[in-house]
Design an enzyme around this catalytic site. Sequence first.
Site, PDB file in Angstrom:
ATOM      1  N   ARG A 121      -1.812  -2.406  -8.716  1.00  0.00           N
ATOM      2  CA  ARG A 121      -1.678  -3.571  -8.222  1.00  0.00           C
ATOM      3  C   ARG A 121      -0.218  -3.564  -7.256  1.00  0.00           C
ATOM      4  O   ARG A 121       0.162  -2.567  -6.780  1.00  0.00           O
ATOM      5  CB  ARG A 121      -0.885  -4.642  -9.362  1.00  0.00           C
ATOM      6  CG  ARG A 121      -2.143  -5.187 -10.174  1.00  0.00           C
ATOM      7  CD  ARG A 121      -1.767  -6.328 -10.799  1.00  0.00           C
ATOM      8  NE  ARG A 121      -1.158  -7.390 -10.329  1.00  0.00           N
ATOM      9  CZ  ARG A 121      -0.135  -8.239 -10.699  1.00  0.00           C
ATOM     10  NH1 ARG A 121       0.311  -8.008 -12.035  1.00  0.00           N
ATOM     11  NH2 ARG A 121       0.451  -9.047  -9.858  1.00  0.00           N
TER      12      ARG A 121
ATOM     13  N   SER B 161      -9.291  -4.887  -9.676  1.00  0.00           N
ATOM     14  CA  SER B 161     -10.245  -5.938  -9.469  1.00  0.00           C
ATOM     15  C   SER B 161     -11.634  -5.513 -10.329  1.00  0.00           C
ATOM     16  O   SER B 161     -12.147  -4.738 -10.120  1.00  0.00           O
ATOM     17  CB  SER B 161     -10.790  -6.334  -8.185  1.00  0.00           C
ATOM     18  OG  SER B 161     -11.966  -6.806  -8.097  1.00  0.00           O
TER      19      SER B 161
ATOM     20  N   LYS C 246      -9.188 -16.537  -2.426  1.00  0.00           N
ATOM     21  CA  LYS C 246      -9.736 -15.780  -3.548  1.00  0.00           C
ATOM     22  C   LYS C 246      -8.869 -15.583  -4.670  1.00  0.00           C
ATOM     23  O   LYS C 246      -9.291 -15.078  -5.811  1.00  0.00           O
ATOM     24  CB  LYS C 246     -10.283 -14.432  -2.711  1.00  0.00           C
ATOM     25  CG  LYS C 246      -8.995 -13.452  -2.371  1.00  0.00           C
ATOM     26  CD  LYS C 246      -9.505 -12.161  -1.846  1.00  0.00           C
ATOM     27  CE  LYS C 246      -8.302 -11.213  -1.821  1.00  0.00           C
ATOM     28  NZ  LYS C 246      -7.511 -10.901  -2.909  1.00  0.00           N
ATOM     29  N   ASP C 247      -7.647 -15.889  -4.428  1.00  0.00           N
ATOM     30  CA  ASP C 247      -6.629 -15.758  -5.570  1.00  0.00           C
ATOM     31  C   ASP C 247      -6.481 -17.227  -6.255  1.00  0.00           C
ATOM     32  O   ASP C 247      -5.718 -17.117  -7.490  1.00  0.00           O
ATOM     33  CB  ASP C 247      -5.378 -15.496  -5.025  1.00  0.00           C
ATOM     34  CG  ASP C 247      -5.321 -14.013  -4.418  1.00  0.00           C
ATOM     35  OD1 ASP C 247      -5.874 -13.209  -4.906  1.00  0.00           O
ATOM     36  OD2 ASP C 247      -4.340 -13.885  -3.772  1.00  0.00           O
TER      37      ASP C 247
ATOM     38  N   VAL D 217      -0.039  -5.147  -0.104  1.00  0.00           N
ATOM     39  CA  VAL D 217      -0.641  -4.421   0.572  1.00  0.00           C
ATOM     40  C   VAL D 217       0.173  -3.316   0.839  1.00  0.00           C
ATOM     41  O   VAL D 217      -0.476  -1.876   0.867  1.00  0.00           O
ATOM     42  CB  VAL D 217      -1.206  -4.916   1.937  1.00  0.00           C
ATOM     43  CG1 VAL D 217      -1.756  -4.087   2.962  1.00  0.00           C
ATOM     44  CG2 VAL D 217      -2.130  -6.105   1.969  1.00  0.00           C
TER      45      VAL D 217
ATOM     46  N   ARG E 217       4.025 -17.852  -1.222  1.00  0.00           N
ATOM     47  CA  ARG E 217       4.624 -16.766  -1.847  1.00  0.00           C
ATOM     48  C   ARG E 217       5.424 -15.998  -0.819  1.00  0.00           C
ATOM     49  O   ARG E 217       5.225 -16.150   0.417  1.00  0.00           O
ATOM     50  CB  ARG E 217       3.460 -15.954  -2.461  1.00  0.00           C
ATOM     51  CG  ARG E 217       2.750 -16.516  -3.466  1.00  0.00           C
ATOM     52  CD  ARG E 217       1.363 -15.794  -3.957  1.00  0.00           C
ATOM     53  NE  ARG E 217       1.767 -14.326  -3.964  1.00  0.00           N
ATOM     54  CZ  ARG E 217       0.625 -13.293  -4.053  1.00  0.00           C
ATOM     55  NH1 ARG E 217      -0.401 -13.568  -3.412  1.00  0.00           N
ATOM     56  NH2 ARG E 217       1.290 -12.174  -4.119  1.00  0.00           N
TER      57      ARG E 217
ATOM     58  N   ARG F  73     -14.304  -6.954 -10.375  1.00  0.00           N
ATOM     59  CA  ARG F  73     -15.432  -7.112  -9.423  1.00  0.00           C
ATOM     60  C   ARG F  73     -15.704  -5.718  -8.604  1.00  0.00           C
ATOM     61  O   ARG F  73     -16.589  -5.122  -8.452  1.00  0.00           O
ATOM     62  CB  ARG F  73     -15.040  -8.237  -8.233  1.00  0.00           C
ATOM     63  CG  ARG F  73     -15.984  -8.300  -7.149  1.00  0.00           C
ATOM     64  CD  ARG F  73     -15.755  -9.209  -6.225  1.00  0.00           C
ATOM     65  NE  ARG F  73     -14.484  -8.958  -5.392  1.00  0.00           N
ATOM     66  CZ  ARG F  73     -14.426  -8.145  -4.509  1.00  0.00           C
ATOM     67  NH1 ARG F  73     -15.527  -7.629  -4.033  1.00  0.00           N
ATOM     68  NH2 ARG F  73     -13.243  -7.728  -3.931  1.00  0.00           N
ATOM     69  N   ARG F  74     -14.616  -5.053  -8.055  1.00  0.00           N
ATOM     70  CA  ARG F  74     -14.518  -3.911  -7.367  1.00  0.00           C
ATOM     71  C   ARG F  74     -14.891  -2.578  -8.061  1.00  0.00           C
ATOM     72  O   ARG F  74     -15.797  -1.718  -8.138  1.00  0.00           O
ATOM     73  CB  ARG F  74     -13.270  -3.673  -6.596  1.00  0.00           C
ATOM     74  CG  ARG F  74     -12.974  -4.484  -5.559  1.00  0.00           C
ATOM     75  CD  ARG F  74     -11.532  -4.280  -4.694  1.00  0.00           C
ATOM     76  NE  ARG F  74     -11.416  -5.325  -3.689  1.00  0.00           N
ATOM     77  CZ  ARG F  74     -10.240  -5.807  -3.383  1.00  0.00           C
ATOM     78  NH1 ARG F  74      -9.169  -5.564  -3.813  1.00  0.00           N
ATOM     79  NH2 ARG F  74     -10.176  -6.690  -2.166  1.00  0.00           N
TER      80      ARG F  74
ATOM     81  N   THR G 124      -7.826   0.304  -8.026  1.00  0.00           N
ATOM     82  CA  THR G 124      -8.040  -1.073  -7.847  1.00  0.00           C
ATOM     83  C   THR G 124      -7.821  -1.680  -9.120  1.00  0.00           C
ATOM     84  O   THR G 124      -8.132  -1.032  -9.930  1.00  0.00           O
ATOM     85  CB  THR G 124      -9.423  -1.280  -7.133  1.00  0.00           C
ATOM     86  OG1 THR G 124      -9.609  -2.877  -7.251  1.00  0.00           O
ATOM     87  CG2 THR G 124     -10.376  -0.614  -8.275  1.00  0.00           C
TER      88      THR G 124
ATOM     89  N   THR H  57       2.693  -1.742  -0.708  1.00  0.00           N
ATOM     90  CA  THR H  57       2.833  -1.256  -1.913  1.00  0.00           C
ATOM     91  C   THR H  57       1.653  -0.352  -2.220  1.00  0.00           C
ATOM     92  O   THR H  57       1.787   1.067  -2.667  1.00  0.00           O
ATOM     93  CB  THR H  57       3.286  -1.996  -3.023  1.00  0.00           C
ATOM     94  OG1 THR H  57       4.532  -2.812  -2.695  1.00  0.00           O
ATOM     95  CG2 THR H  57       3.494  -1.379  -4.248  1.00  0.00           C
ATOM     96  N   ARG H  58       0.487  -0.955  -2.160  1.00  0.00           N
ATOM     97  CA  ARG H  58      -0.606  -0.066  -2.403  1.00  0.00           C
ATOM     98  C   ARG H  58      -1.093   0.898  -1.505  1.00  0.00           C
ATOM     99  O   ARG H  58      -1.622   2.063  -1.810  1.00  0.00           O
ATOM    100  CB  ARG H  58      -1.872  -0.992  -2.614  1.00  0.00           C
ATOM    101  CG  ARG H  58      -1.951  -2.233  -3.672  1.00  0.00           C
ATOM    102  CD  ARG H  58      -2.980  -2.857  -3.649  1.00  0.00           C
ATOM    103  NE  ARG H  58      -2.880  -4.416  -4.176  1.00  0.00           N
ATOM    104  CZ  ARG H  58      -3.742  -5.186  -4.610  1.00  0.00           C
ATOM    105  NH1 ARG H  58      -5.044  -4.766  -4.504  1.00  0.00           N
ATOM    106  NH2 ARG H  58      -3.525  -6.404  -4.876  1.00  0.00           N
TER     107      ARG H  58
ATOM    108  N   CYS I 136     -10.726 -14.493 -13.696  1.00  0.00           N
ATOM    109  CA  CYS I 136     -10.374 -12.984 -13.250  1.00  0.00           C
ATOM    110  C   CYS I 136     -11.008 -12.017 -14.097  1.00  0.00           C
ATOM    111  O   CYS I 136     -10.927 -10.870 -13.878  1.00  0.00           O
ATOM    112  CB  CYS I 136      -8.866 -13.014 -13.385  1.00  0.00           C
ATOM    113  SG  CYS I 136      -8.116 -12.922 -14.985  1.00  0.00           S
TER     114      CYS I 136
END
Length: 290
Positions: free
Chosen positions: A146, A126, A80-81, A149, A9, A128-129, A124, A151-152, A239
């Site tokens: 989303r 996720s 992880k993706d 890194v 990517r 999971r989070r 976030t 951008t967040r 996901c």
Amino acid sequence: MGCLRLGTRGSPLALKQAEIARKQLAAVGVERMETIIITTTGDRIVDKPLYDIGGKGLFAKELQQALLEEKIDIAVHSLKDMEWHFPAGLQLTAVLEREDPRDCFISLNHSHYHDLPPNSVIGTCSPRRVSQLHYRLPTVLTIPLRGNVQTRLQRLEEMGLDGIILAVAGLKRLDLTHRITMYLEPEFMIPSAGQGVIALESRINDHQTNEILRQINHPPTWECITAEKAVLAHINGSCHTAIGVYAQRSDDGILFMRAVLEYDGRVRLASGEGADPYELANQVARSLLT
């Protein structure tokens, strides 16, 4: 062999991970390499949560298609993706040594998550989070966030958020650890399966490339992620699944695993240890689903 083509990517983190892979390949004698940037569906659609548009596999689909069409020889992923299963004809051939697998809390106004007042807003996307934050800090609110890194980090200030949660590994690879407010230990937030691991995918029948990749595979990391991904396979995790799985390997070869799963509105925690990654995964998955 000819020029080895690495597909990745185009985000700064993805390019950094491809650079790390190139250096390891060069260390085992690969002289000619080309990095090919491929835009994935997950990169194009950034205004919706992944679980609304098809899941984490959207970061891998176009890379995998390029492999199948022999436009590239190796796909470089954040493990992880990736989904736990692979398209026919492709395989996970090597993983590099794991970077720090933890998540971290980043805030402009709070030095500890315990300082967060009721109704604080954390960004976030996720599940999971989100699940673990609500379990540990019931008064915290979460909103989708989303983007790459950088951008967040930018939106943390622009949106006036009380904090965001990011993976430590990405910040370390981008030399951004100075932005970390607090590291979240696995006892507080269990990482995603494969978090911190660079994965190298190839065609099963590309024996020459596969032999090269096996030379840079990191066996202790491979053993841990085998156990972690096997748990996802046991529960058919995707996901949409609020699950964290993290395995550690001791010097004497024993694996210790902890996992968390939100299922039917209840958060379940499980742990176990053993020498066989598949037996351990089966044991932990059973505990999660009980």
